[in-house]
Design a protein around this motif. Structure first.
Motif, PDB file in Angstrom:
ATOM      1  N   TYR A  46      23.686  27.404  15.578  1.00 50.09           N
ATOM      2  CA  TYR A  46      22.538  28.237  15.239  1.00 50.09           C
ATOM      3  C   TYR A  46      22.958  29.669  14.913  1.00 50.09           C
ATOM      4  N   LEU A  47      22.286  30.207  13.889  1.00 54.68           N
ATOM      5  CA  LEU A  47      22.427  31.620  13.537  1.00 54.68           C
ATOM      6  C   LEU A  47      21.143  32.318  13.952  1.00 54.68           C
ATOM      7  N   ILE A  48      21.261  33.321  14.819  1.00 53.67           N
ATOM      8  CA  ILE A  48      20.093  34.033  15.324  1.00 53.67           C
ATOM      9  C   ILE A  48      20.023  35.405  14.655  1.00 53.67           C
ATOM     10  N   LEU A  49      18.973  35.670  13.911  1.00 57.67           N
ATOM     11  CA  LEU A  49      18.842  36.932  13.191  1.00 57.67           C
ATOM     12  C   LEU A  49      17.763  37.815  13.823  1.00 57.67           C
ATOM     13  N   PHE A  50      18.149  39.058  14.129  1.00 59.07           N
ATOM     14  CA  PHE A  50      17.225  40.068  14.639  1.00 59.07           C
ATOM     15  C   PHE A  50      17.120  41.205  13.619  1.00 59.07           C
ATOM     16  N   PRO A  51      16.198  41.145  12.641  1.00 58.23           N
ATOM     17  CA  PRO A  51      15.979  42.313  11.782  1.00 58.23           C
ATOM     18  C   PRO A  51      15.406  43.441  12.628  1.00 58.23           C
ATOM     19  N   ALA A  52      16.000  44.633  12.549  1.00 55.92           N
ATOM     20  CA  ALA A  52      15.582  45.732  13.427  1.00 55.92           C
ATOM     21  C   ALA A  52      15.465  47.022  12.640  1.00 55.92           C
ATOM     22  N   TYR A  53      14.236  47.413  12.330  1.00 60.40           N
ATOM     23  CA  TYR A  53      13.982  48.662  11.604  1.00 60.40           C
ATOM     24  C   TYR A  53      13.519  49.727  12.593  1.00 60.40           C
ATOM     25  N   LYS A  54      14.390  50.697  12.856  1.00 63.55           N
ATOM     26  CA  LYS A  54      14.085  51.776  13.805  1.00 63.55           C
ATOM     27  C   LYS A  54      13.573  51.240  15.146  1.00 63.55           C
ATOM     28  N   GLU A  55      14.259  50.226  15.649  1.00 58.45           N
ATOM     29  CA  GLU A  55      13.842  49.577  16.890  1.00 58.45           C
ATOM     30  C   GLU A  55      14.771  49.912  18.051  1.00 58.45           C
ATOM     31  N   ASP A  56      15.223  51.163  18.119  1.00 59.91           N
ATOM     32  CA  ASP A  56      16.162  51.584  19.162  1.00 59.91           C
ATOM     33  C   ASP A  56      15.623  51.348  20.568  1.00 59.91           C
ATOM     34  N   ARG A  57      14.314  51.422  20.729  1.00 59.09           N
ATOM     35  CA  ARG A  57      13.712  51.340  22.057  1.00 59.09           C
ATOM     36  C   ARG A  57      13.850  49.958  22.690  1.00 59.09           C
ATOM     37  N   VAL A  58      13.842  48.903  21.867  1.00 60.44           N
ATOM     38  CA  VAL A  58      13.737  47.546  22.424  1.00 60.44           C
ATOM     39  C   VAL A  58      14.897  46.612  22.086  1.00 60.44           C
ATOM     40  N   ILE A  59      15.650  46.898  21.045  1.00 61.15           N
ATOM     41  CA  ILE A  59      16.585  45.908  20.513  1.00 61.15           C
ATOM     42  C   ILE A  59      17.687  45.525  21.497  1.00 61.15           C
ATOM     43  N   ILE A  60      18.239  46.492  22.226  1.00 63.82           N
ATOM     44  CA  ILE A  60      19.349  46.187  23.135  1.00 63.82           C
ATOM     45  C   ILE A  60      18.909  45.220  24.232  1.00 63.82           C
TER      46      ILE A  60
END
Length: 372
Positions: A46-60
């Motif tokens: 599986y390839l898991i993709l997390f597109p993250a536009y200015k999502e510094d608050r939650v992505i980590i």
């Protein structure tokens, strides 16, 4: 006067069709879903993709939590498409066993991010692709459960998105709206053999299919475009009712207004580009696609509630004879929504939040004049 009555009946018939359509699938959703997928020995990549536009608050936090999967770690790869995030955030992400792709699009969209990721990954082999939002959290057995469905031949899958926050009236209503969609447009559709509606994240696709079709995704409503592509090709979309994706809900009226404007634009933009397919789909027996086009033709549910409610009140004041049929329609709509809302969500906080519906209806109404 005759013209006014004629227009009134046309409006009533259109509203009645929408209400009865929703009522049917709301009732059907009460039926127990299919048996769980069986255990399998095959483990897919599986390839898991997390597109993250200015999502510094939650992505980590989202990525760190996803990496706790019980699924063999060598069989899945997490990729974050970092669009205009802080250098510090990207550096922290690179400390994790994942890939980070930095982009800086002039006009950012999830479709652009997904296309960029597939192009960059190139010829690396995967069986399936998972699309997440930057704020999504999943259970540790998420991939194990997805793998069961993929192993029996499902090529497109939608997991069950639920709210991870209900701390304001708007977020409560947003969470309830999501669950109504889950009941009617996912479980209800699935229980009669139609494809479940995609919801933007917690989506799983056959990797080769996605590679072959991703270039066709160009708008901000990429989930609607994918639905049209899948159903046009007669590929069924399965629904995993017991596989949860925890999604952060909109907390303020302004954010709700902006979010719904994007959704309206995506829905009607996709409808206008696909409505010409309806005759062919009907003639060739592609009723799954026909059902999807019918769904897109309807007013958003909040608009339906507002219009039926306002006309019911107006007719009660002006003409009792006309009011009877509108009160009946209001009852049908209320029954429909009551059946679709999970029992555990009926509480004092929900009844308090319901008083915000007129404000949100007004904001939705304004959206129709600001669509692009």
């Amino acid at each position: 006067m005759v013209l006014v009555h004629a227009i009134g009946y046309v409006i009533y018939v259109l509203m009645a069709i929408s209400c009865l359509y929703l009522l049917f699938f709301s009732i059907v959703s009460l039926r127990k879903s299919r048996k769980p997928y069986p255990q399998v020995k095959n483990h897919f990549r599986y390839l898991i993709l997390f597109p993250a536009y200015k999502e510094d608050r939650v992505i980590i936090n989202s990525v760190t939590e996803f990496l706790q999967q019980t699924y063999p770690s060598e069989l899945y790869t997490v990729v974050v498409i970092s669009d205009q995030m802080e250098t510090e955030t990207n550096d922290q992400l690179r400390q994790l066993p994942i890939k980070v792709l930095e982009v800086n699009f002039e006009n950012s969209s999830k479709a652009k991010a997904l296309n960029f990721a597939i192009d960059t990954i190139g010829e690396e082999f995967y069986d399936a692709l998972v699309i997440m939002d930057a704020d999504n959290l999943v259970e540790n057995n998420f991939l194990e459960e997805v793998n069961k469905a993929f192993a029996v031949g499902e090529k497109a899958i939608q997991a069950h998105r639920v709210a991870k926050n209900m701390n304001t009236d708007v977020s409560i209503l947003d969470a309830v709206s999501e669950e109504i969609n889950n009941s009617i447009f996912r479980k209800g559709f699935s229980n009669v053999g139609f494809s479940a509606t995609l919801s933007g994240s917690g989506m799983i696709f056959d990797y080769q299919w996605f590679k072959d079709n991703m270039r066709k995704l160009v708008s901000s409503g990429e989930d609607k475009e994918m639905e049209a592509l899948l159903l046009r090709q007669k590929i069924h979309i399965a629904y995993l009712e017991d596989v949860y994706v925890y999604d952060e809900k909109t907390q303020k009226s302004k954010a709700f207004y902006q979010q719904r404007r994007r959704w309206l634009a995506a829905q009607y933009g996709t409808l206008f580009s696909t409505i010409g397919d309806f005759p062919k789909a009907l003639v060739t027996g592609n009723f799954d696609y026909c059902n999807k086009l019918i769904q897109w033709m309807m007013l958003p549910r909040l608009m339906l509630i507002g219009i039926v409610g306002l006309i019911t009140i107006l007719c009660t004041v002006v003409s009792w004879a006309d009011a009877i049929k509108w009160w009946s329609l209001s009852f049908i709509l209320l029954l429909t929504l009551s059946l679709a809302v999970p029992r555990n969500m009926w509480n004092k906080r929900l009844f308090r939040a319901i008083w915000r519906i007129p404000v949100l209806f007004f904001l939705m109404f304004l959206n129709f004049f600001r669509l692009k």
